[in-house]
Design a protein around this motif. Structure first.
Motif, PDB file in Angstrom:
ATOM      1  N   ASN A  31       0.842  -1.172  -0.004  1.00 36.51           N
ATOM      2  CA  ASN A  31      -0.052   0.103   0.186  1.00 36.51           C
ATOM      3  C   ASN A  31       0.944   1.051   0.009  1.00 36.51           C
ATOM      4  OD1 ASN A  31      -0.396   1.804   2.807  1.00 36.51           O
ATOM      5  ND2 ASN A  31       0.109  -0.220   3.260  1.00 36.51           N
ATOM      6  N   GLU A  32       0.434   2.231  -0.755  1.00 35.48           N
ATOM      7  CA  GLU A  32       1.206   3.403  -0.915  1.00 35.48           C
ATOM      8  C   GLU A  32       0.725   4.574   0.140  1.00 35.48           C
ATOM      9  OE1 GLU A  32       1.014   4.338  -4.999  1.00 35.48           O
ATOM     10  OE2 GLU A  32       2.433   2.701  -5.591  1.00 35.48           O
ATOM     11  N   LYS A  33      -0.332   4.176   0.891  1.00 39.32           N
ATOM     12  CA  LYS A  33      -0.835   5.405   1.740  1.00 39.32           C
ATOM     13  C   LYS A  33      -0.118   5.295   3.229  1.00 39.32           C
ATOM     14  CE  LYS A  33      -5.186   5.997  -0.573  1.00 39.32           C
ATOM     15  NZ  LYS A  33      -6.707   6.396  -0.553  1.00 39.32           N
ATOM     16  N   TYR A  40     -10.995  -2.619   8.594  1.00 38.73           N
ATOM     17  CA  TYR A  40     -10.229  -2.876   7.167  1.00 38.73           C
ATOM     18  C   TYR A  40     -11.009  -4.022   6.496  1.00 38.73           C
ATOM     19  CZ  TYR A  40      -6.448   0.614   7.853  1.00 38.73           C
ATOM     20  OH  TYR A  40      -5.868   1.742   8.262  1.00 38.73           O
ATOM     21  N   GLU A  41     -11.477  -3.957   5.428  1.00 38.19           N
ATOM     22  CA  GLU A  41     -12.134  -5.091   4.652  1.00 38.19           C
ATOM     23  C   GLU A  41     -10.979  -5.725   3.638  1.00 38.19           C
ATOM     24  OE1 GLU A  41     -15.851  -3.978   2.998  1.00 38.19           O
ATOM     25  OE2 GLU A  41     -16.514  -3.851   4.922  1.00 38.19           O
ATOM     26  N   TYR A  94     -11.496   0.611   3.877  1.00 39.80           N
ATOM     27  CA  TYR A  94     -11.501   1.112   5.302  1.00 39.80           C
ATOM     28  C   TYR A  94     -12.699   1.925   5.320  1.00 39.80           C
ATOM     29  CZ  TYR A  94     -10.413   3.189   9.610  1.00 39.80           C
ATOM     30  OH  TYR A  94     -10.339   3.825  10.951  1.00 39.80           O
ATOM     31  N   GLU A  95     -13.598   1.236   6.226  1.00 42.52           N
ATOM     32  CA  GLU A  95     -14.993   1.875   6.598  1.00 42.52           C
ATOM     33  C   GLU A  95     -15.799   2.231   5.496  1.00 42.52           C
ATOM     34  OE1 GLU A  95     -14.478   4.985   9.498  1.00 42.52           O
ATOM     35  OE2 GLU A  95     -14.170   3.583  11.209  1.00 42.52           O
ATOM     36  N   GLY A  96     -15.661   1.438   4.543  1.00 46.92           N
ATOM     37  CA  GLY A  96     -16.345   1.379   3.172  1.00 46.92           C
ATOM     38  C   GLY A  96     -15.759   2.313   1.955  1.00 46.92           C
ATOM     39  N   SER A  97     -14.661   2.731   2.391  1.00 49.33           N
ATOM     40  CA  SER A  97     -13.802   3.760   1.292  1.00 49.33           C
ATOM     41  C   SER A  97     -12.587   2.657   0.892  1.00 49.33           C
ATOM     42  CB  SER A  97     -13.536   4.961   1.859  1.00 49.33           C
ATOM     43  OG  SER A  97     -14.598   5.513   2.061  1.00 49.33           O
ATOM     44  N   PRO A  98     -12.339   2.737  -0.444  1.00 53.23           N
ATOM     45  CA  PRO A  98     -11.200   2.171  -0.975  1.00 53.23           C
ATOM     46  C   PRO A  98      -9.801   2.706  -0.748  1.00 53.23           C
ATOM     47  CG  PRO A  98     -12.147   3.304  -2.872  1.00 53.23           C
ATOM     48  CD  PRO A  98     -13.152   3.424  -1.746  1.00 53.23           C
ATOM     49  N   VAL A  99      -8.930   1.822  -0.076  1.00 54.51           N
ATOM     50  CA  VAL A  99      -7.720   2.559   0.391  1.00 54.51           C
ATOM     51  C   VAL A  99      -6.557   1.729  -0.328  1.00 54.51           C
ATOM     52  CG1 VAL A  99      -8.240   3.220   2.562  1.00 54.51           C
ATOM     53  CG2 VAL A  99      -7.459   0.904   2.279  1.00 54.51           C
ATOM     54  N   TYR A 100      -6.948   0.722  -1.051  1.00 55.40           N
ATOM     55  CA  TYR A 100      -5.733   0.011  -1.837  1.00 55.40           C
ATOM     56  C   TYR A 100      -6.425  -1.095  -2.975  1.00 55.40           C
ATOM     57  CZ  TYR A 100      -2.553  -3.585  -3.050  1.00 55.40           C
ATOM     58  OH  TYR A 100      -1.484  -4.546  -3.550  1.00 55.40           O
ATOM     59  N   LYS A 101      -5.707  -0.797  -4.030  1.00 55.79           N
ATOM     60  CA  LYS A 101      -6.316  -2.018  -5.250  1.00 55.79           C
ATOM     61  C   LYS A 101      -5.021  -2.329  -5.823  1.00 55.79           C
ATOM     62  CE  LYS A 101      -9.208  -2.497  -9.120  1.00 55.79           C
ATOM     63  NZ  LYS A 101     -10.076  -1.688 -10.001  1.00 55.79           N
ATOM     64  N   HIS A 102      -4.964  -3.594  -6.041  1.00 55.15           N
ATOM     65  CA  HIS A 102      -3.767  -4.509  -6.668  1.00 55.15           C
ATOM     66  C   HIS A 102      -3.547  -3.795  -8.291  1.00 55.15           C
ATOM     67  CE1 HIS A 102      -0.628  -7.231  -7.595  1.00 55.15           C
ATOM     68  NE2 HIS A 102      -1.420  -7.547  -8.861  1.00 55.15           N
ATOM     69  N   ASP A 103      -2.657  -3.688  -8.525  1.00 55.88           N
ATOM     70  CA  ASP A 103      -2.413  -2.959  -9.820  1.00 55.88           C
ATOM     71  C   ASP A 103      -0.927  -3.291 -10.434  1.00 55.88           C
ATOM     72  OD1 ASP A 103      -2.779  -2.200 -12.418  1.00 55.88           O
ATOM     73  OD2 ASP A 103      -2.244   0.169 -12.025  1.00 55.88           O
TER      74      ASP A 103
END
Length: 793
Positions: free
Chosen positions: A300-302, A314-315, A552-561
């Motif tokens: 993750n870059e955040k 987190y989900e 995280y709490e319904g908002s995307p924080v990471y997507k594999h690319d």
């Protein structure tokens, strides 16, 4: 009447505001800021330590979207009053983190200014430095974002906390909300987790250790955290924790918080309980969760870290396929229960471990792993790097390097450009497969180690194959040809081919010894499956991964690319695959036990020196799987030295090979994992721009009749060649000029005269490494071809 412009007696001054106006504006601006600050100060709410105990779980999902586990964020915390927290614990964090805590205002203006300026410039964020600020950060669990607005909120809360709360309250709040690792929040939970006792009973040494893990349990928990960072080994963490604990104790003495006499009692790390595993993480789930967690934290870059993840919310959506994980576990269990009998054979069948991983070639998705019998009992993930050497499963990288980069010209310097190298054809190239073959450098000189000892390469079972092409050598897993081939190509080129295929450089031996080519390195099962997947994908490499996205709490924080990287040409990859298919398909192939009826399979067995590990790695067009087996007592409570044990007699077999239990598990799992899937075929091997290479002193076929002298030559050469020999290596020779300087290229023209004599093998030509090697015996007479040892007329 001319209208002249009116003279401006003020000139430039008319554009400059008066001091009264400037003063008024400044006072107004300052007043506005103060009003805003006053409003913000009044609106912020001092955090309640009890509210922070209501953190969320992290939910992990299978690839189909169903829930795999809800864990990692459940809070293990019991709030205790300041009277139950030893003074030694309070003083430990004061000496380590905030020496002015008892007298400061709760904030560090300079530290906040640096953090705000750094964020405004787009640099890395920085946290508050005082205990008050850290307490505020811990308590604001609902918002861990590193933004300017959040920093301002944290600033105002810290000011209010420093004003409205007493120092003992702040200290208790900080120690009750801090994360100590192992899922423990708060000093009471930490005391129970690490020492099995209450916080009030902690001694100064234990307090100093717990103050150390506040810096980051990943790197200070002596149990290690290699699933998060391979550098966080138990040994490294123990050393770091010991050093920091001692530093904190020394600081406590300097700050008059601890007497020198008491300090002298605590020099070693206190005895710490082993980690206690969550019951719902039993079986394979614990390994899967740890692997997904590590993947997410490293990618993750955040800036989301382990502490953030531990707070929950987190989900995490993974690549793991539940049915394939279960099938792999069943395949291992079936072989283990049928063959491994520690009760009957305690000397050979104890501490037996299996590991495995299955990867999609075109995507890099890790669809299944086998990490061990139970994640709550066996803590090492056997699918990840364990230290088990891979043996002969490394040979495909040697072959790929020989096809792609070629063998070196023995007449040229060690580091050669491509123009001097000859790319190798696996079917036409012949190497000496002799047992105990004396290994040479690329230039034909004998290789010796630092002690001056030669390397005599042994084959498994001491088999000798004499002349053998590289395809046959792979089928029989002959060691001598690939060890010599690796020396001819150059170990750095072989290492580069392995890395390009997908192995981590950190897992490879840094030594350039001959045995590098037969697997003295220690890649993980995941990386072995992923690197063979590069051949299955016709040369396109994808890093194996286990997390597709995180919310995280319904908002995307990471997507594999990720995009594939070209590692090898399709010609090289398809030919490697074709050779590895024969390892499985050939009746004498070492991988024949891995056949899947009706499916095309490519693979390789591997067994190491001392029989301390065994592997089978193989693939179909849509799935690549690696299985390893070894014996290792890695019980954390064991006082024994952690070392791999021999497997002679294990499972009732004289010796464990990759062709035995590992390939049996592979075949059983893959049969089930591919059930109902299309029976795809590999691409046909493409033509290689490659040559026939003779290596290791392999002898070539006898000369054809047309090259036989028409008359009996004299025993003594009657002359010298009229010209220097020239040309390229002649495959009709009885020796290999690329390996042996006593034979060479086709000779030049002999002088006019009688028959040339037979070359005297006792004569050694005086050739420098840059001179063309001598030629074959030639026929004299006329302008006949004369070899180096042939006479002139």
């Amino acid at each position: 009447m001319i209208d002249y412009p009116r003279h401006n007696k003020y000139g430039w001054r008319r554009w400059v505001p008066s001091w009264k106006l400037v003063t008024g504006l400044c006072l107004g601006f300052i007043g506005s800021l103060m009003a805003a600050a006053t409003i913000a100060y009044a609106m912020v709410e001092v955090p309640d330590p009890n509210k922070t105990a209501k953190a969320q779980n992290n939910v992990y999902y299978w690839s189909d979207g169903s829930q795999m586990a809800a864990t990692g964020g459940e809070i293990n915390r019991q709030i205790v009053g300041i009277e139950q927290i030893p003074e030694a614990m309070q003083n430990a964090v004061i000496s380590a983190e905030n020496k002015t805590f008892k007298n400061d205002s709760g904030i560090d203006p300079m530290g906040i200014s640096r953090a705000l300026l750094n964020m405004a410039k787009g640099g890395q964020t920085q946290g508050g430095s005082t205990i008050t600020q850290q307490y505020v950060k811990n308590a604001r669990l609902g918002d861990q974002s590193q933004t300017l607005s959040r920093k301002f909120k944290e600033l105002f809360i810290s000011i209010k906390v420093g004003t409205d709360m007493d120092k003992p309250e702040i200290m208790a709040g900080y120690l009750n909300t801090s994360y100590y690792g192992r899922g423990a929040y708060g000093i009471q939970a930490a005391a129970r987790t690490y020492y099995g006792e209450n916080a009030k009973d902690l001694d100064p040494g234990e307090c100093a250790f717990l103050a150390s893990v506040l810096k980051g349990a990943t790197y200070f928990d002596p149990a290690g955290a290699e699933d998060i960072d391979p550098a966080a080994t138990p040994a490294a963490n123990k050393a770091r924790a010991t050093e920091r604990m001692n530093w904190i104790l020394d600081e406590m003495v300097k700050d008059n918080h601890l007497s020198a006499a008491d300090r002298a009692k605590y020099t070693k790390l206190p005895e710490i309980d082993p980690p206690k595993k969550n019951a719902q993480l039993g079986g394979q789930v614990g390994y899967l969760v740890a692997l997904a967690k590590s993947n997410f934290l490293s990618k993750n870059e955040k800036g989301i870290k382990a502490d953030d993840l531990a707070r929950g919310g987190y989900e995490i959506h993974t690549t793991f396929e539940k049915d394939r994980v279960e099938k792999l576990e069943r395949a291992v269990k079936k072989v283990r229960e049928a063959n491994i009998k520690p009760d009957k054979r305690p000397k050979t069948d104890t501490f037996v471990q299996f590991g495995g991983a299955s990867v999609e070639p075109k995507t890099g998705k890790i669809v299944a792993i086998y990490g061990g019998e139970d994640a709550t009992k066996h803590f090492t993930n056997n699918a990840d790097q364990t230290g088990a050497q891979v043996g002969s499963t490394f040979k495909p990288y040697v072959l790929a390097a020989a096809m792609r980069d070629g063998v070196r010209d023995p007449r040229q310097p060690e580091d050669q450009a491509d123009e001097y190298r000859r790319k190798v054809d696996p079917d036409k190239s012949v190497y000496n497969g002799k047992n105990k073959l004396k290994i040479k450098k690329y230039d034909g000189t004998v290789w010796k180690n630092e002690e001056g000892k030669e390397w005599l390469q042994r084959n498994d079972g001491d088999e000798s194959y004499k002349n053998i092409n590289l395809r046959e050598a792979m089928i029989h897993s002959a060691n001598s040809p690939f060890v010599q081939l690796g020396m001819d190509v150059g170990i750095p080129k072989v290492r580069k081919a392995a890395i390009d295929a997908g192995l981590l450089e950190s897992s490879l031996s840094t030594s350039n010894v001959p045995s590098f080519s037969i697997g003295i390195s220690e890649p993980s099962a995941i990386r072995m499956a992923g690197s063979y997947a590069t051949f299955a994908a016709n040369g396109e490499q994808m890093d194996p991964f286990s997390v597709t996205k995180v919310d995280y709490e319904g908002s995307p924080v990471y997507k594999h690319d990720d995009t594939p990287k070209p590692a090898f040409t399709s010609a090289v990859a398809s030919n490697v695959t074709d050779v590895l298919r024969d390892v499985v398909d050939d009746p004498e192939g070492t991988g024949k036990n891995a056949r899947l009826p009706g499916r095309e399979v490519a693979g390789k067995t591997g067994t190491t020196d001392g029989n301390k590990s065994a592997w089978f790695v193989g693939y179909t067009p849509q799935l690549s799987t690696a299985i390893d087996m070894y014996r290792l007592d890695d019980n954390e409570k064991s006082a024994k030295k952690r070392e791999f044990l021999e497997m002679f007699g294990t499972g009732g077999q004289d010796k464990i090979h990759g062709a035995s239990f590992p390939s049996e598990i592979w075949q059983s799992y893959m049969s089930e994992a591919l059930k109902g899937k299309p029976k795809l075929t590999f691409p046909e091997p493409e033509p290689l721009d490659a040559e026939a290479v003779w290596g290791g002193g392999a002898s070539s076929p006898p000369p054809s009749p047309s090259n036989t002298p028409s008359s009996t030559p004299s025993s003594t050469p009657s002359g010298t060649p009229s010209t220097s020999p020239s040309g390229s290596p002649d495959p009709s020779q009885s020796c290999n000029p690329w390996e042996d300087w006593t034979c060479g290229t086709t000779g030049g023209n002999g002088g006019n005269g009688g028959n040339g004599g037979t070359g005297d093998p006792t004569i050694t030509p005086s050739l420098s490494p840059t001179t063309t090697p001598p030629g074959t015996n030639g026929n004299g007479g006329g302008n006949g071809n004369g070899g180096f040892f042939g006479g002139s007329g």
